[in-house]
Design an enzyme around this catalytic site. Structure first.
Site, PDB file in Angstrom:
ATOM      1  N   ASP A  25       3.738  -5.534  -0.252  1.00 32.68           N
ATOM      2  CA  ASP A  25       3.537  -6.830  -0.863  1.00 32.68           C
ATOM      3  C   ASP A  25       3.842  -7.854   0.240  1.00 32.68           C
ATOM      4  OD1 ASP A  25       4.296  -8.147  -4.175  1.00 32.68           O
ATOM      5  OD2 ASP A  25       3.177  -8.992  -2.487  1.00 32.68           O
TER       6      ASP A  25
HETATM    7  C1  GLC Z   1       2.300 -11.958  -3.973  1.00 39.13           C
HETATM    8  C2  GLC Z   1       2.233 -10.977  -5.135  1.00 39.13           C
HETATM    9  C3  GLC Z   1       1.129  -9.974  -5.020  1.00 39.13           C
HETATM   10  C4  GLC Z   1      -0.057 -10.618  -4.315  1.00 39.13           C
HETATM   11  C5  GLC Z   1       0.371 -10.890  -2.887  1.00 39.13           C
HETATM   12  C6  GLC Z   1      -0.727 -11.631  -2.111  1.00 39.13           C
HETATM   13  O1  GLC Z   1       3.609 -12.244  -3.642  1.00 39.13           O
HETATM   14  O2  GLC Z   1       3.441 -10.296  -5.471  1.00 39.13           O
HETATM   15  O3  GLC Z   1       0.783  -9.544  -6.346  1.00 39.13           O
HETATM   16  O4  GLC Z   1      -1.181  -9.744  -4.340  1.00 39.13           O
HETATM   17  O5  GLC Z   1       1.585 -11.606  -2.800  1.00 39.13           O
HETATM   18  O6  GLC Z   1      -0.884 -12.916  -2.638  1.00 39.13           O
END
Ligand code: GLC
Length: 695
Positions: free
Chosen positions: A234
């Protein structure tokens, strides 16, 4: 014709220098991987989000980024209410269409975390409190997206069930709860739909950050489940790039300027070797190869934005959930001459939650416009917004109430639109209440006192506590967050153009205190006392939201209906519940058992006056089990459409897993001998037929 790069990965691994390899292990920027032009290795572009493409056009510090417009689909709690795998697959394929038009190779979704607690700010992005339902719909979504040559990122792996302290909270989950609740949706989707990537979660799982949790990312995901894609972090979830590489995390996102040096130093000091690096680079090259080989699939896609919008409308139609319909107040009768509509949410609906999943809708329909259209000249429609746009901080005040009361008094029927606004359900925050703002509750009570022929339409991502007013109104329509087409769908349901078939995928408790992870005032007292955005360091671990360090899943596998049904607790709306404008009759249950599997058949008939859809649910109940097990568990469902008087036979295969629990003795799934009841129901608490088999 797109250029299909024929990649020889083994040869590339010998041609790439160690520096080039190490550079590939972190993003090139926020949304793409590192290309190696010298060897014609292209970059892969990724983008959110689960219910529609969120492609950033321009980051604007201090305010929301500018995004390319795209079709905004119903969010996942709405999609789950459809219980329609085929529709979920079509939704995935339609979103892939927007990805292709915007040159995105991998869609960052679906999110399939369990709804452990209704306060979780991202519940609108997740499917259900039940892993079986989430697994089936998640599989359909991934198949849909990837059928068009666009990759997916199954997230957030794993145990990411709250937003409070999400970057550092340690989800303490016992092995049976992990295996039987928090992992099964991921397991089914990995095994059956083969997502190109899995996104590891921010939180720790049993003491180790998911981004460097080798047991999770390698032993379980790859060795046990046979995952052959790559793990992407993430955004910002990697705390130690060397440890995450050793845990088999291939791709760190986004770009992190310290990663190259820390990996290079570790390599030079023999803390990691070329095999560790090649394992990750090979995975990334396989992803690049998948993208390039899928070019033909993408080229074949010819559907238009309108086609995709129409898919979002179908999903919205089947998501709307009718929770109460006293005196058959709905559909709106032709005898109605004056219809009063109240609430800003009728004219300016909340169609999704906030955060990384937020889509800039290419089209957005308001219920009020379509109510007026369907009312035509036969019904006079009057409207009062009653309140202004709600925000997280401002306390709502009702405007011109006397005038609104007068409108209600003079009308034959009232529709009150309320919403849990984007400011209460969004990434990074959990709600601190599951009730509507007090002023909205008061407004409902006052308007209903003046005219009992009232229907409330709720726009929300997760469930809310409606007990203050639910028994005082005649109709309740739960429209979830329906995306751009929701306004049309709600109006179609209210006027009977669409017969509602939604069934809730999350239990509505009578109050927050009844929820299984509720720790009482103590956990609230651990709240953000010093207002620093994180919860105080409480003296003892508590279930939700934890003490700032540990969120202790002490309720184990007993979340949602597994808790309420096993503890025989009253709920406002049970899991799997939803009304229709027609009625269905269940009959002739037949069970054919074969060893530890069974085929369940029964007949379902439409005994009402209009066409309708019904989701037949199959639950398994172990009779006097040797180990602690939930009172019942969903193990099958079929959604059928029936004309009036039409009857169909439904068949559901229950495999061995349907009767199994995860044995802590064998460290594997096991079917104990004994009796099992097969329950066929219209909801988890409306069981129509029961059979019994012996294992
Ligand atoms: C965010 C989210 C994730 C998302 C990623 C990119 O913090 O937790 O679901 O796809 O970052 O935006």
């Amino acid at each position: 014709m797109a250029l299909t790069v024929v990649m020889n990965i083994d040869r590339l691994l010998t041609q790439l220098t160690i520096d080039e390899k190490i550079a590939m292990l972190t993003g090139s920027d926020t949304w793409s991987t590192v290309p190696v032009k010298r060897l014609s290795i292209p970059s892969v572009v990724v983008s959110d989000g689960p219910h529609g493409l969120r492609k950033v056009k321009e980051e604007r510090p201090g305010q929301d980024a500018l995004q390319y417009p795209a079709v905004c689909f119903p969010t996942y709690s709405a999609l789950a209410a459809t219980w329609n795998d085929e529709l979920a697959q079509q939704m995935g394929a339609a979103i892939a269409g927007d990805c292709i038009d915007n040159k995105v190779d991998v869609l960052l979704g679906p999110g399939v975390n369990m709804k452990r607690n209704p306060l979780c700010g991202r519940n609108f992005e997740y499917l259900s409190e039940d892993p079986y339902l989430a697994g089936r719909l998640g599989t359909a979504l991934v198949n849909g997206v990837q059928s068009r040559g666009i990759g997916t990122s199954l997230k957030h792996f794993a145990g990411n069930s709250q937003e409070v302290d999400r970057f550092w909270v340690n989800s303490e989950i016992d092995e049976r709860a992990l295996r039987e609740i928090y992992l099964p949706a991921f397991e089914k989707i990995v095994k059956e739909a083969k997502p190109w990537t899995v996104m590891c979660a921010y939180n720790l799982l049993n003491g180790v950050h998911c981004s460097q949790n080798r047991r999770l990312l390698f032993n379980i995901l790859r060795k046990e489940w046979g995952f052959d894609g790559i793990v992407v972090s993430d955004w910002g979830a990697v705390h130690d790039r060397v440890e995450s590489l050793k845990a088999s995390l291939e791709l760190e996102m986004p770009y992190c300027k310290t990663s190259f040096e820390s990996l290079k130093k570790a390599y030079e000091e023999d803390r990691i070797n070329e095999y560790d690096i090649d394992f990750a680079v090979e995975g990334i090259l396989r992803l690049v190869k998948k993208v390039s080989e899928a070019a033909d699939l993408r080229d074949k896609v010819k559907d238009t934005t309108d086609d995709r919008y129409n898919v979002s409308k179908q999903v919205a139609d089947e998501a709307v959930t009718l929770l109460k319909n006293e005196d058959e107040i709905l559909p709106i009768s032709k005898k109605i001459k004056k219809l009063a509509v109240f609430g800003l949410a009728a004219a300016d609906p909340t169609i999704q939650g906030g955060g990384s999943a937020g889509v800039t809708p290419i089209r957005k329909s308001a219920p009020l416009d379509y109510i007026r259209k369907l009312a035509g000249d036969d019904i006079e429609v009057v409207y009062a917004p009653c309140y202004n746009q709600m925000t997280l901080t401002s306390i709502l005040e009702i405007q011109n109430l006397p005038a609104a009361l007068n409108l209600a008094y003079e009308a034959d029927m009232s529709l009150i639109f309320v919403s849990d606004t984007i400011r209460t359900e969004l990434e990074g925050f959990d709600r601190n209440s599951i009730r509507l703002q007090p002023e909205l509750e008061k407004m409902i009570l006052q308007l209903t006192a003046v005219n009992p022929n009232t229907v409330v339409v709720v726009q929300a991502g997760s469930v809310i506590d409606m007990s203050e007013w639910f028994y005082k109104v005649k109709g309740v329509v739960y429209s979830w967050y329906l995306g751009g087409a929701g306004g049309e769908s709600v109006a179609d349901v209210l006027f009977g153009k669409v017969n509602p078939s939604g069934k809730t995928a999350e239990t509505f408790p009578l109050c927050l205190e009844d929820t299984p992870a509720f720790d009482g005032i103590d956990s609230i007292s651990l709240c953000d006392t010093d207002n620093d955005g994180s919860f105080g360091q409480g003296a003892y671990p508590c279930a939700y939201p934890g003490n700032g360090k540990v969120s202790w899943y002490r309720e184990g596998m007993f979340i949602g209906y597994r808790f309420y049904d096993t503890w025989k607790k009253e709920v406002l709306i049970p899991f799997g519940f939803g009304l229709s404008y027609t009625q269905f009759e269940y009959s002739k249950l037949k069970i054919v058992q074969d060893e530890n599997t069974a085929r369940v058949e029964c007949k379902i008939k439409n005994t009402g006056k209009c066409k309708g859809r019904e989701t037949v649910q199959i639950y398994v109940r172990p009779v006097q089990p040797y180990v602690l097990r939930p009172e019942k568990e969903l193990k099958g469902y079929v959604k059928v459409e029936l004309e009036p008087n039409e009857q169909k036979t439904i068949k559901v295969e229950l495999d061995e897993r349907a009767f199994s629990y995860y044995s802590m003795n064998d460290f594997d799934w096991k079917v104990d001998k004994g009796y099992y009841e097969i329950l066929v129901g219209s909801s988890s608490r409306d069981i129509k037929l029961t059979g019994k088999i012996k294992m």
